[in-house]
Design an enzyme around this catalytic site. Structure first.
Site, mmCIF file in Angstrom:
data_model
loop_
_atom_site.group_PDB
_atom_site.id
_atom_site.type_symbol
_atom_site.label_atom_id
_atom_site.label_comp_id
_atom_site.label_asym_id
_atom_site.label_seq_id
_atom_site.Cartn_x
_atom_site.Cartn_y
_atom_site.Cartn_z
ATOM 1 N N HIS A 192 5.662 7.876 5.308
ATOM 2 C CA HIS A 192 5.669 6.909 3.921
ATOM 3 C C HIS A 192 6.483 5.960 3.918
ATOM 4 O O HIS A 192 7.630 6.082 4.267
ATOM 5 C CB HIS A 192 5.520 7.915 3.002
ATOM 6 C CG HIS A 192 6.611 8.818 2.541
ATOM 7 N ND1 HIS A 192 6.606 9.795 1.779
ATOM 8 C CD2 HIS A 192 7.821 8.455 2.792
ATOM 9 C CE1 HIS A 192 7.765 10.464 1.677
ATOM 10 N NE2 HIS A 192 8.470 9.781 2.258
ATOM 11 N N ASN A 193 5.957 4.913 3.468
ATOM 12 C CA ASN A 193 6.934 3.629 3.112
ATOM 13 C C ASN A 193 7.353 2.903 4.336
ATOM 14 O O ASN A 193 8.120 1.931 3.915
ATOM 15 C CB ASN A 193 7.996 3.910 2.215
ATOM 16 C CG ASN A 193 7.575 4.649 1.059
ATOM 17 O OD1 ASN A 193 6.609 4.458 0.405
ATOM 18 N ND2 ASN A 193 8.716 5.450 0.021
#
Length: 346
Positions: free
Chosen positions: A256-257
């Site tokens: 994620h991210n």
């Protein structure tokens, strides 16, 4: 049992077109309308075939080849056998790729496994989904509410496109893919088994681990290719992003991210932890681990099996565990080898 051939050239290609693709001059006295009918390795090519050579270990095969046309770097041109036409170009491998694409366009991306045109029998498309004319949806594919699939795109059998997902034009989603919470640009290729947009791995650690809802998206820009069984987690509070032209191998984990820039190459079994940033034109070798929140600078190269646990300056070549500048890494390896050799000789 028959022995099927899954790809056949769709047409012959004239030498003048090959030369144009390669950026190579046609030798004097050679007919530019001469046809190339197929490609083959140096050792098995015949008079109607094209081959290429850009590696010194194949010099013997270059001299003995029966290929009609050989794409070759200037330093090896004199080694080409007398029966072959040598097209001298700067990058034979890249030129060969262009010829191969012209002969075998169907091998460039996964198509409909069912041979479908439009919406195939057995596809499940929500009434609120929008499918542009010219898109192909294979049997067993599921398109969720509010999803959009652009013209020329193919959604393979049993693949799932979640609610609200946007897939651009001329994309290829192979069978067995799941895409959710994601926006895809044009000409994106997704190979079998890829998972895009599932939860990132996020927990508030404690006596019991409290799950952190992941509320971001995945943004995949134009001309990205993602290999089989790779996973791309959606962002936690901001988006996971993959920049245009980036090529990702099989079995890669992108957390994620993560932000990956343009025209990167990421080889098999790489793991990129949450919130890492990979800038433009980075090459990451196989089985590299990148810890969270670090930045790998533009144009850098990371050697296979390395562990990146700090920021990498732009234009660097790093390797080892932990990863460091490659010259430093090599010096350490040489010193350890020398030390070990001395101990053995005591």
């Amino acid at each position: 049992m028959t022995d099927p051939v899954f790809f056949r050239p769709v047409r012959g290609i004239a030498l003048q077109e090959v030369a144009a693709l390669a950026g190579a001059p046609i030798p004097e006295g050679i007919d530019p309308s001469r046809m190339v009918l197929d490609v083959a390795p140096l050792e098995s090519a015949g008079p109607d075939d094209l081959s290429y050579m850009d590696n010194a270990r194949y010099v013997a095969q270059l001299g003995a080849t029966r290929a009609g046309v050989v794409l070759v770097a200037e330093r090896y041109a004199a080694r080409v056998g007398a029966g072959s036409v040598a097209l001298v170009c700067k990058d034979p491998h890249r030129a060969y790729a262009g010829v191969l694409a012209a002969l075998y366009p169907e091998a460039m991306r996964p198509g409909s496994f069912f041979g479908a045109s439009g919406l195939a029998p057995g596809a499940f498309v929500h009434p609120e989904a929008r499918i542009e004319q010219g898109a192909i949806i294979d049997p067993g594919a599921v398109i969720g509410a509010g999803a959009e699939v652009g013209r020329g795109s193919v959604i393979g059998a049993t693949s799932v496109v979640g609610p609200g997902v946007r897939i651009g034009r001329d994309c290829s989603v192979a069978p067995g893919v799941v895409i959710q919470h994601a926006l895809l640009g044009n000409r994106v290729i997704i190979h079998p088994g890829v998972r895009v947009g599932q939860d990132g791995f996020g927990f508030a650690m404690g006596a019991s681990h409290l799950k952190l809802p992941q509320i971001g998206r995945v943004i995949i820009q134009d001309d990205v290719e993602i290999g089989a069984n790779t996973t791309v987690d959606r962002g936690a509070t901001r988006d996971t992003m993959i920049g245009e032209g980036t090529k990702i191998d099989n079995l890669v984990q992108i957390a994620h991210n993560v932000v990956i820039g343009r025209h990167c190459v990421i080889v098999s079994q790489v793991g990129i932890a949450g919130s890492a940033t990979i800038e433009d034109y980075v090459v990451i070798g196989g089985q590299v681990g990148v810890i969270g929140h670090v930045r790998v600078g533009a144009g850098s190269q990371i050697a296979a099996t390395s562990n990146v646990n700090s920021d990498v300056p732009p234009g660097s070549i790093w390797g080892g565990t932990p990863a460091r500048p490659v010259k430093e890494w090599f010096r350490e390896i040489a010193a350890l080898k020398k030390l070990a050799s001395r101990d053995r000789n005591k």
